[in-house]
Design a protein around this motif. Structure first.
Motif, PDB file in Angstrom:
ATOM      1  N   ALA A  23       1.088  -0.941 -19.159  1.00 43.14           N
ATOM      2  CA  ALA A  23       1.523  -0.654 -20.527  1.00 43.14           C
ATOM      3  C   ALA A  23       2.974  -1.084 -20.747  1.00 43.14           C
ATOM      4  CB  ALA A  23       1.364   0.834 -20.825  1.00 43.14           C
ATOM      5  N   LEU A  24       3.802  -0.968 -19.713  1.00 47.07           N
ATOM      6  CA  LEU A  24       5.224  -1.344 -19.833  1.00 47.07           C
ATOM      7  C   LEU A  24       5.471  -2.846 -19.731  1.00 47.07           C
ATOM      8  CD1 LEU A  24       7.209   1.327 -17.806  1.00 47.07           C
ATOM      9  CD2 LEU A  24       7.389   0.823 -20.214  1.00 47.07           C
ATOM     10  N   LYS A  25       4.614  -3.541 -18.997  1.00 42.84           N
ATOM     11  CA  LYS A  25       4.756  -4.984 -18.778  1.00 42.84           C
ATOM     12  C   LYS A  25       6.145  -5.368 -18.231  1.00 42.84           C
ATOM     13  CE  LYS A  25       1.453  -6.405 -22.338  1.00 42.84           C
ATOM     14  NZ  LYS A  25       0.692  -5.220 -22.341  1.00 42.84           N
ATOM     15  N   PRO A  26       6.497  -4.871 -17.038  1.00 43.40           N
ATOM     16  CA  PRO A  26       7.812  -5.187 -16.473  1.00 43.40           C
ATOM     17  C   PRO A  26       7.882  -6.611 -15.936  1.00 43.40           C
ATOM     18  CG  PRO A  26       6.540  -3.923 -14.901  1.00 43.40           C
ATOM     19  CD  PRO A  26       5.719  -4.001 -16.164  1.00 43.40           C
ATOM     20  N   THR A  27       9.080  -7.185 -15.918  1.00 45.29           N
ATOM     21  CA  THR A  27       9.286  -8.495 -15.292  1.00 45.29           C
ATOM     22  C   THR A  27       9.623  -8.331 -13.816  1.00 45.29           C
ATOM     23  OG1 THR A  27      11.607  -8.442 -15.942  1.00 45.29           O
ATOM     24  CG2 THR A  27      10.077  -9.587 -17.406  1.00 45.29           C
ATOM     25  N   GLU A  28      10.194  -7.181 -13.475  1.00 46.26           N
ATOM     26  CA  GLU A  28      10.518  -6.863 -12.088  1.00 46.26           C
ATOM     27  C   GLU A  28      10.401  -5.357 -11.895  1.00 46.26           C
ATOM     28  OE1 GLU A  28      14.164  -7.375  -8.867  1.00 46.26           O
ATOM     29  OE2 GLU A  28      14.370  -8.234 -10.862  1.00 46.26           O
ATOM     30  N   VAL A  29       9.959  -4.960 -10.685  1.00 43.12           N
ATOM     31  CA  VAL A  29       9.825  -3.551 -10.359  1.00 43.12           C
ATOM     32  C   VAL A  29      10.704  -3.256  -9.158  1.00 43.12           C
ATOM     33  CG1 VAL A  29       8.225  -1.760  -9.584  1.00 43.12           C
ATOM     34  CG2 VAL A  29       7.489  -3.420 -11.264  1.00 43.12           C
ATOM     35  N   CYS A  30      11.385  -2.133  -9.202  1.00 40.30           N
ATOM     36  CA  CYS A  30      12.290  -1.736  -8.124  1.00 40.30           C
ATOM     37  C   CYS A  30      11.987  -0.296  -7.731  1.00 40.30           C
ATOM     38  CB  CYS A  30      13.736  -1.858  -8.608  1.00 40.30           C
ATOM     39  SG  CYS A  30      14.947  -1.395  -7.378  1.00 40.30           S
ATOM     40  N   SER A  31      11.915  -0.036  -6.421  1.00 41.66           N
ATOM     41  CA  SER A  31      11.683   1.331  -5.955  1.00 41.66           C
ATOM     42  C   SER A  31      12.208   1.486  -4.542  1.00 41.66           C
ATOM     43  CB  SER A  31      10.187   1.676  -5.980  1.00 41.66           C
ATOM     44  OG  SER A  31       9.508   1.037  -4.932  1.00 41.66           O
ATOM     45  N   LEU A  32      12.272   2.727  -4.105  1.00 39.99           N
ATOM     46  CA  LEU A  32      12.492   2.976  -2.700  1.00 39.99           C
ATOM     47  C   LEU A  32      11.190   2.597  -2.000  1.00 39.99           C
ATOM     48  CD1 LEU A  32      14.330   6.415  -2.900  1.00 39.99           C
ATOM     49  CD2 LEU A  32      15.329   4.155  -2.760  1.00 39.99           C
ATOM     50  N   LYS A  33      11.189   2.526  -0.697  1.00 39.52           N
ATOM     51  CA  LYS A  33      10.021   2.038   0.036  1.00 39.52           C
ATOM     52  C   LYS A  33       8.759   2.798  -0.352  1.00 39.52           C
ATOM     53  CE  LYS A  33       8.232   1.138   4.507  1.00 39.52           C
ATOM     54  NZ  LYS A  33       8.407   0.376   5.626  1.00 39.52           N
ATOM     55  N   ASN A  34       7.754   2.047  -0.873  1.00 40.35           N
ATOM     56  CA  ASN A  34       6.489   2.640  -1.267  1.00 40.35           C
ATOM     57  C   ASN A  34       5.407   1.570  -1.279  1.00 40.35           C
ATOM     58  OD1 ASN A  34       4.331   3.566  -3.224  1.00 40.35           O
ATOM     59  ND2 ASN A  34       5.576   5.402  -3.005  1.00 40.35           N
ATOM     60  N   ASP A  35       4.327   1.809  -0.548  1.00 40.25           N
ATOM     61  CA  ASP A  35       3.255   0.828  -0.431  1.00 40.25           C
ATOM     62  C   ASP A  35       2.448   0.669  -1.712  1.00 40.25           C
ATOM     63  OD1 ASP A  35       3.972   0.281   2.165  1.00 40.25           O
ATOM     64  OD2 ASP A  35       2.605   1.780   3.013  1.00 40.25           O
ATOM     65  N   LYS A  36       2.284   1.741  -2.480  1.00 37.70           N
ATOM     66  CA  LYS A  36       1.498   1.665  -3.716  1.00 37.70           C
ATOM     67  C   LYS A  36       2.145   0.717  -4.726  1.00 37.70           C
ATOM     68  CE  LYS A  36      -0.066   6.381  -3.176  1.00 37.70           C
ATOM     69  NZ  LYS A  36       0.560   6.481  -1.871  1.00 37.70           N
ATOM     70  N   ILE A  37       3.443   0.786  -4.841  1.00 38.56           N
ATOM     71  CA  ILE A  37       4.157  -0.078  -5.778  1.00 38.56           C
ATOM     72  C   ILE A  37       4.134  -1.519  -5.282  1.00 38.56           C
ATOM     73  CG2 ILE A  37       6.357  -0.461  -6.942  1.00 38.56           C
ATOM     74  CD1 ILE A  37       4.825   2.135  -7.699  1.00 38.56           C
ATOM     75  N   LYS A  38       4.260  -1.692  -3.979  1.00 38.16           N
ATOM     76  CA  LYS A  38       4.211  -3.035  -3.392  1.00 38.16           C
ATOM     77  C   LYS A  38       2.846  -3.682  -3.649  1.00 38.16           C
ATOM     78  CE  LYS A  38       6.415  -3.356   0.469  1.00 38.16           C
ATOM     79  NZ  LYS A  38       6.788  -3.315   1.889  1.00 38.16           N
ATOM     80  N   ILE A  39       1.772  -2.905  -3.536  1.00 36.59           N
ATOM     81  CA  ILE A  39       0.417  -3.412  -3.798  1.00 36.59           C
ATOM     82  C   ILE A  39       0.281  -3.816  -5.264  1.00 36.59           C
ATOM     83  CG2 ILE A  39      -2.012  -2.699  -3.986  1.00 36.59           C
ATOM     84  CD1 ILE A  39      -1.491  -0.973  -1.460  1.00 36.59           C
ATOM     85  N   TYR A  40       0.783  -2.978  -6.171  1.00 39.65           N
ATOM     86  CA  TYR A  40       0.714  -3.281  -7.596  1.00 39.65           C
ATOM     87  C   TYR A  40       1.430  -4.596  -7.905  1.00 39.65           C
ATOM     88  CZ  TYR A  40       1.692  -3.285 -12.548  1.00 39.65           C
ATOM     89  OH  TYR A  40       1.806  -3.676 -13.854  1.00 39.65           O
ATOM     90  N   CYS A  41       2.622  -4.763  -7.394  1.00 34.00           N
ATOM     91  CA  CYS A  41       3.412  -5.968  -7.690  1.00 34.00           C
ATOM     92  C   CYS A  41       2.758  -7.222  -7.117  1.00 34.00           C
ATOM     93  CB  CYS A  41       4.825  -5.814  -7.140  1.00 34.00           C
ATOM     94  SG  CYS A  41       5.768  -4.587  -8.038  1.00 34.00           S
TER      95      CYS A  41
END
Length: 125
Positions: A23-41
Motif C-alpha cells: 500500500a505504501l509503495k516504498p522505493t527503499e526499505v530500511c530496518s534492523l536485522k529481520n528476515d521477513k523484511i529481507k524476504i519482502y524486498c
C-alpha cells in the motif's frame, strides 16, 4: 520514499507486511536485522538497507557493560542503531507493537496502519 520498519519481537505475520508495504509503495526499505523484511524486498525487487547493532564498538561509548564471560560491550548499541534508522528514513511503519527505541525516537515519522489498509480479518471462526 524510504520506509523504516519497526517490528516487535513476537511478530510473525508476513502477509501483513506484504499488505502494508504494498500500500505504501516504498522505493527503499530500511530496518534492523529481520528476515521477513529481507524476504519482502527480495520478492518485490526493492532495495533494502539493513542497520546492524554494533555491540562490540566500545570506543567512545558511555555505557559499557560486561557480559557473563567478562567481555565488554556497548549497552547503548540498540538505541544508537535505532537513532541511525530514524535519521535515515522518511516514514516508519510499526508491526507487532514495534521496537521500543525506534518508536520512541521516530514518533513524528510513524505512519498509522489503520489509515493505509484494512487489516482486520473478514471471517471470524
Amino acid at each position: 520514499m524510504i520506509v523504516g520498519i519497526s517490528i516487535g519481537r513476537g511478530f510473525d505475520n508476513i502477509s501483513e507486511v506484504y499488505k502494508v508495504l504494498d500500500a505504501l509503495k516504498p522505493t527503499e526499505v530500511c530496518s534492523l536485522k529481520n528476515d521477513k523484511i529481507k524476504i519482502y524486498c527480495k520478492d518485490r525487487h526493492i532495495s533494502y538497507e539493513e542497520i546492524s547493532i554494533d555491540w562490540g564498538n566500545i570506543i567512545g561509548a558511555k555505557n559499557i557493560k560486561h557480559n557473563n564471560y567478562g567481555k565488554p560491550y556497548n549497552a547503548d548499541a540498540p538505541a544508537e542503531a535505532a537513532q541511525k534508522l530514524v535519521d535515515y528514513v522518511d516514514q516508519i511503519v510499526e508491526f507487532g507493537g514495534g521496537d521500543f527505541s525506534i518508536s520512541k525516537f521516530g514518533k513524528s515519522k510513524i505512519v498509522k496502519q489503520d489509515k493505509m489498509v484494512n487489516l482486520e480479518k473478514k471471517y471470524k471462526f
